[in-house]
Design an enzyme around this catalytic site. Sequence first.
Site, short mmCIF file in Angstrom:
data_model
loop_
_atom_site.label_atom_id
_atom_site.label_comp_id
_atom_site.label_asym_id
_atom_site.label_seq_id
_atom_site.Cartn_x
_atom_site.Cartn_y
_atom_site.Cartn_z
CE LYS A 22 29.92 8.08 -30.83
NZ LYS A 22 29.50 7.58 -32.06
CB SER A 23 23.02 9.70 -30.50
OG SER A 23 23.61 8.26 -30.54
NE ARG A 132 30.32 1.71 -39.03
CZ ARG A 132 30.07 2.44 -37.83
NH1 ARG A 132 30.63 3.25 -37.53
NH2 ARG A 132 28.75 1.95 -37.32
CB SER A 176 19.64 0.91 -38.35
OG SER A 176 20.58 1.89 -38.48
CG ASP A 334 26.39 1.81 -29.26
OD1 ASP A 334 26.55 1.23 -30.37
OD2 ASP A 334 25.88 3.09 -29.61
CE LYS A 361 26.07 -1.00 -34.24
NZ LYS A 361 25.12 -0.01 -34.73
NE ARG A 407 29.97 2.93 -28.55
CZ ARG A 407 29.65 4.14 -28.03
NH1 ARG A 407 30.14 4.19 -26.69
NH2 ARG A 407 29.02 5.29 -28.74
#
Length: 448
Positions: A22-23, A132, A176, A334, A361, A407
């Site tokens: 995904k990243s 967020r 981050s 994650d 998250k 998740r």
Amino acid sequence: MGSRRFEPGGPLRGTLRPPPDKSITHRAVLLGAMGEGGTPVSAALSSDDTDATLRAVAALGAGVEAESRSDGALDLRIGGIGLRGPGARQRSGEAEIDVGNAGTLLRLLPGWLAGQGTGAWVLDGDESIRRRPVDRVAEPLSRMGGRVSCRDGRLPPLRIEGTELHAIEYRLPVASAQVKSCVLVAGLLAAGETTVVEPAPTRDHTERMLAAAGARVEVEETTVAVRSAAGRRIVVRPAARIDPGRIEVPGDLSSAAFPIVAALLVPGSGIRVEGVGLNPTRIGLLGVLHRMGAGAEVEEEAASGGEPRGTVLARHGPLRGTRVGGAEVPLAIDELPLVALLGCFADGETVVEGGEELRHKESDRIAAVVGGLRGLGAEIEERPDGFAVQGRGELRGGALDSRGDHRLAMLGAVAGLASREGVEVAGIDAAAVSYPSFESDLASLHAA
Ligand code: S3P
């Protein structure tokens, strides 16, 4: 909101290819849009999250051609608009961009837009994204001269007005990768040499891809030592153009971690997970598994497309408790919910500390993991920066609400397979944010 029961149904066996990373997919699409020619991206992720990024770059004027492959991945061709393309297309007025549930898009895109000489954009998304924090990117961008504002100074919608930026040296207050990537992308458009200093190494896909695209990026102190306190300095210089070239997306270890942990926990299981990305800044979980004595082994292949990859073999066996903290946290960020689940089955105590980032998250993952697993019979204590689990070698089961967090949904499903009585997961459809074929992949391992 769909709900589904996951029952203990015998050993998991067979071979699996996890969905694409995904990243890396988010970054490939964004960098492709920043390029000038056509950027081919092979085996990109097709998911709710990455679809939001495809729609966002299309809204900015990039070309998006997508072909579905038989394995569910996408072969893409992104028609770039150039580093200064968004501003050139949006000289006046304000464009709205829907980021959906995608935190990576919400944090990376502002870095590109802030450095446009003209134009204005408002980034907004779903209910969860509205909780967020975006001040973490608004702050460094403002220091670079960017014009950014957000709700209550902290939350989306995030408004960005394109302007001229200047370089800064930025010490990340939290480790981050999203914030680091935002500042590096802004650095491509800023006057001078932009430096980001990390308190601990975080995933470095952006640096790798920018360097491969011809941007001048230098990384000092590249050794990633788990538990070392050493940070890294990343320097980026302005670029007139970038050319990402062909990008091949490996499988996502963060997604693969769910079937891997299921195999470690369900008696009699033994699975092979192939084509998994094994970038050193992503494999913190493997170190944790090693300390827990888990039956997980890695067969590395030659790196292709700038990212190491390989096969992970996972088989059921006894586990012992462990402590996770310090520099290991960003390398497994994650996967920490899964460490809590593993801890329920381990001998002794499992502790995660230094993980306060988990509270920011897709849900507050400390509260959600503790509440969720406790509801299934786990002995787990919430701490401000993590949790402590007393292993009992088993889990009763019950019901778990995903809270719309992909998740959490998959954690509940894996807990169900390993539990005594099964788990009813409310909001299982959230899994489609990163792993649309999650349920069928699990089923295929049962059938094998
Ligand atoms: C990501 C970085 C991590 C991770 C997220 C994806 C990325 O977030 O939790 O799922 O693609 O850069 P942070 O960098 O904010 O820790």
